[in-house]
Design an enzyme around this catalytic site. Structure first.
Site, PDB file in Angstrom:
ATOM      1  N   ASP A   1      -1.137  19.614  19.405  1.00 10.18           N
ATOM      2  CA  ASP A   1      -2.094  18.611  18.932  1.00 10.18           C
ATOM      3  C   ASP A   1      -3.285  19.275  18.235  1.00 10.18           C
ATOM      4  O   ASP A   1      -3.661  20.398  18.575  1.00 10.18           O
ATOM      5  CB  ASP A   1      -2.581  17.803  20.144  1.00 10.18           C
TER       6      ASP A   1
ATOM      7  N   TRP B   1      -8.358  20.373  13.148  1.00 13.12           N
ATOM      8  CA  TRP B   1      -8.543  21.755  12.683  1.00 13.12           C
ATOM      9  C   TRP B   1      -8.874  21.754  11.197  1.00 13.12           C
ATOM     10  O   TRP B   1      -9.803  22.432  10.747  1.00 13.12           O
ATOM     11  CB  TRP B   1      -7.259  22.564  12.944  1.00 13.12           C
TER      12      TRP B   1
ATOM     13  N   ARG C   1      -5.654  17.074   5.973  1.00  9.30           N
ATOM     14  CA  ARG C   1      -4.886  17.099   7.227  1.00  9.30           C
ATOM     15  C   ARG C   1      -3.575  17.882   7.069  1.00  9.30           C
ATOM     16  O   ARG C   1      -3.157  18.611   7.963  1.00  9.30           O
ATOM     17  CB  ARG C   1      -4.562  15.672   7.668  1.00  9.30           C
TER      18      ARG C   1
ATOM     19  N   HIS D   1      -1.289  20.929   9.181  1.00 10.06           N
ATOM     20  CA  HIS D   1       0.118  20.977   9.601  1.00 10.06           C
ATOM     21  C   HIS D   1       0.782  22.279   9.130  1.00 10.06           C
ATOM     22  O   HIS D   1       1.607  22.849   9.840  1.00 10.06           O
ATOM     23  CB  HIS D   1       0.889  19.767   9.067  1.00 10.06           C
TER      24      HIS D   1
ATOM     25  N   SER E   1       6.627  12.391  16.718  1.00 12.18           N
ATOM     26  CA  SER E   1       6.958  11.399  17.730  1.00 12.18           C
ATOM     27  C   SER E   1       7.366  10.099  17.043  1.00 12.18           C
ATOM     28  O   SER E   1       6.997   9.858  15.877  1.00 12.18           O
ATOM     29  CB  SER E   1       5.768  11.165  18.657  1.00 12.18           C
ATOM     30  N   SER E   2       8.098   9.268  17.790  1.00 11.75           N
ATOM     31  CA  SER E   2       8.516   7.996  17.185  1.00 11.75           C
ATOM     32  C   SER E   2       7.297   7.139  16.846  1.00 11.75           C
ATOM     33  O   SER E   2       7.381   6.249  16.021  1.00 11.75           O
ATOM     34  CB  SER E   2       9.525   7.260  18.077  1.00 11.75           C
TER      35      SER E   2
ATOM     36  N   TRP F   1       5.240   7.399  13.059  1.00 12.69           N
ATOM     37  CA  TRP F   1       5.567   6.615  11.861  1.00 12.69           C
ATOM     38  C   TRP F   1       4.372   5.771  11.423  1.00 12.69           C
ATOM     39  O   TRP F   1       4.304   5.310  10.281  1.00 12.69           O
ATOM     40  CB  TRP F   1       6.750   5.680  12.136  1.00 12.69           C
TER      41      TRP F   1
ATOM     42  N   LEU G   1      16.435  32.885  23.111  1.00 12.70           N
ATOM     43  CA  LEU G   1      15.586  31.707  23.294  1.00 12.70           C
ATOM     44  C   LEU G   1      16.275  30.436  22.782  1.00 12.70           C
ATOM     45  O   LEU G   1      16.861  30.445  21.699  1.00 12.70           O
ATOM     46  CB  LEU G   1      14.280  31.917  22.506  1.00 12.70           C
TER      47      LEU G   1
ATOM     48  N   ARG H   1      -0.776  21.144  26.328  1.00 12.62           N
ATOM     49  CA  ARG H   1      -1.272  20.295  25.242  1.00 12.62           C
ATOM     50  C   ARG H   1      -2.555  20.913  24.723  1.00 12.62           C
ATOM     51  O   ARG H   1      -3.467  21.221  25.501  1.00 12.62           O
ATOM     52  CB  ARG H   1      -1.517  18.856  25.696  1.00 12.62           C
TER      53      ARG H   1
ATOM     54  N   ARG I   1      -3.093  13.895  27.964  1.00 14.77           N
ATOM     55  CA  ARG I   1      -2.083  12.852  28.202  1.00 14.77           C
ATOM     56  C   ARG I   1      -0.737  13.345  27.680  1.00 14.77           C
ATOM     57  O   ARG I   1      -0.661  14.321  26.917  1.00 14.77           O
ATOM     58  CB  ARG I   1      -2.484  11.540  27.535  1.00 14.77           C
ATOM     59  N   LEU I   2       0.323  12.623  28.090  1.00 11.64           N
ATOM     60  CA  LEU I   2       1.686  13.051  27.732  1.00 11.64           C
ATOM     61  C   LEU I   2       2.185  12.437  26.428  1.00 11.64           C
ATOM     62  O   LEU I   2       3.125  12.948  25.815  1.00 11.64           O
ATOM     63  CB  LEU I   2       2.661  12.684  28.850  1.00 11.64           C
TER      64      LEU I   2
HETATM   65  C1  FPP Z   1      -0.523  17.010  15.826  1.00  7.50           C
HETATM   66  O1  FPP Z   1      -1.715  17.164  15.146  1.00  7.50           O
HETATM   67  C2  FPP Z   1       0.574  17.488  15.032  1.00  7.50           C
HETATM   68  C3  FPP Z   1       1.607  16.739  14.535  1.00  7.50           C
HETATM   69  C4  FPP Z   1       1.793  15.294  14.739  1.00  7.50           C
HETATM   70  C5  FPP Z   1       2.628  17.352  13.724  1.00  7.50           C
HETATM   71  C6  FPP Z   1       3.058  18.625  14.337  1.00  7.50           C
HETATM   72  C7  FPP Z   1       3.747  19.475  13.400  1.00  7.50           C
HETATM   73  C8  FPP Z   1       3.599  20.809  13.392  1.00  7.50           C
HETATM   74  C9  FPP Z   1       2.743  21.611  14.235  1.00  7.50           C
HETATM   75  C10 FPP Z   1       4.367  21.585  12.481  1.00  7.50           C
HETATM   76  C11 FPP Z   1       5.717  21.934  13.018  1.00  7.50           C
HETATM   77  C12 FPP Z   1       6.571  20.938  12.506  1.00  7.50           C
HETATM   78  C13 FPP Z   1       7.858  21.070  12.252  1.00  7.50           C
HETATM   79  C14 FPP Z   1       8.491  19.887  11.668  1.00  7.50           C
HETATM   80  C15 FPP Z   1       8.656  22.277  12.503  1.00  7.50           C
HETATM   81  P1  FPP Z   1      -2.471  15.854  14.703  1.00  7.50           P
HETATM   82  O2  FPP Z   1      -2.109  15.568  13.302  1.00  7.50           O
HETATM   83  O3  FPP Z   1      -2.164  14.775  15.681  1.00  7.50           O
HETATM   84  O4  FPP Z   1      -3.950  16.326  14.818  1.00  7.50           O
HETATM   85  P2  FPP Z   1      -5.220  15.415  15.140  1.00  7.50           P
HETATM   86  O5  FPP Z   1      -4.983  14.834  16.509  1.00  7.50           O
HETATM   87  O6  FPP Z   1      -6.345  16.373  15.106  1.00  7.50           O
HETATM   88  O7  FPP Z   1      -5.282  14.379  14.080  1.00  7.50           O
END
Ligand code: FPP
Length: 253
Positions: free
Chosen positions: A28, A33, A41, A45, A73-74, A77, A139, A196, A202-203
């Site tokens: 998360d 970041w 954003r 990623h 996560s689902s 979307w 792994l 996390r 939270r989960l």
């Molecule tokens: C959470 O940060 C991150 C995600 C929902 C996407 C996670 C993806 C990656 C770390 C890259 C790896 C992915 C693949 C497909 C190999 P957030 O966007 O929820 O951050 P925020 O809570 O600060 O908005």
């Protein structure tokens, strides 16, 4: 402190630490970041993928046999369509850039989550990665993609109900093991630790069934900042936890 070397060069990685068999990670904080640095954003990623690459290496170095990461996560979307398609492309790019390295490092890749609703070419890619790494014995990297734990349990319940309706299963035979075997994670040990990042506690619909006895470790760093020193701190925290699994534990003996 971020960036500090985790262990002295003379000490074997993980010496004196309890090494979890299975680590689950809710990665998360990519968006925060990026925002803190005035970036988009999506750049968060991209950095998140780098942190994931690092984590895979640390798991190999420290001898963690199973790693499951929550990458889409689902519920994700509901993000802006541009961001959703960016994360989907990230999976494609991750496979393109890292598959050979994963194979060289004897990593087996499994991708869990709903395949329905995914583009046909993405499903093909997922099947291809799984097939190409199937024989690897190091792994096991499990990527939870288009994954939601409640939907996973519902799908398992439906599967068992169909078995009962077809006369192949007696309802009294349904137990924890049978239900567990109907989940995406069939055959994987339950996670010992769930990490996390980013300060949230939270989960968020991640491995609800499998986390029954997991130790939760919440860290304040955003996911792109999670490095080897962070990883070692998590191992130290895990080492110091008294896991009782409903019993009274060693401290009470
Ligand atoms: C959470 O940060 C991150 C995600 C929902 C996407 C996670 C993806 C990656 C770390 C890259 C790896 C992915 C693949 C497909 C190999 P957030 O966007 O929820 O951050 P925020 O809570 O600060 O908005």
């Amino acid at each position: 402190m971020a960036g500090e070397p985790a262990a002295s060069v003379n000490v074997a990685p993980g010496a004196g630490l309890k090494i979890p068999r299975h680590i689950g990670v809710i990665m998360d904080g990519n968006g925060r970041w990026a925002k803190q640095r005035g970036k988009r954003r999506t750049e968060g990623h991209v950095e998140g993928v780098k942190a994931l690459r690092g984590l895979v290496e640390h798991c190999i170095t420290y001898g963690v046999p199973y790693l499951t990461v929550f990458s889409f996560s689902s519920e994700n979307w509901s993000r802006p369509p541009d961001e959703v398609s960016f994360i989907f492309n990230l999976l494609r790019r991750f496979v393109a850039s890292d598959l050979q390295r994963l194979i060289r490092n004897n990593v087996r890749v499994r991708i869990i989550g709903a395949r329905e609703g995914l583009d046909h070419s993405l499903v093909k890619l997922i099947e291809d990665v799984e097939a190409k790494t199937e024989g690897n014995t190091g792994l096991t990297l499990v990527v939870a993609f288009n994954y939601g734990a409640k939907a996973e349990i519902v799908a398992a319940a439906r599967h068992l109900a169909r078995e009962v309706a077809a006369g192949r299963l007696d309802p009294d035979e349904i137990d924890e093991q049978r239900l567990g075997n109907a989940l995406y994670t069939a055959g994987l040990p339950d996670p010992d630790v769930i990490i996390r990042t980013s300060g949230e506690q939270r989960l968020s619909n991640f491995l609800l069934w499998q986390a029954a006895y997991s130790e939760f470790v919440f860290v304040d760093e955003h996911w792109p900042d999670f490095n080897e020193a962070s990883f070692v701190r998590v191992l130290e925290t895990f080492t110091n936890r008294d896991r009782r699994f409903g019993g009274i534990g060693t401290a009470a003996l």
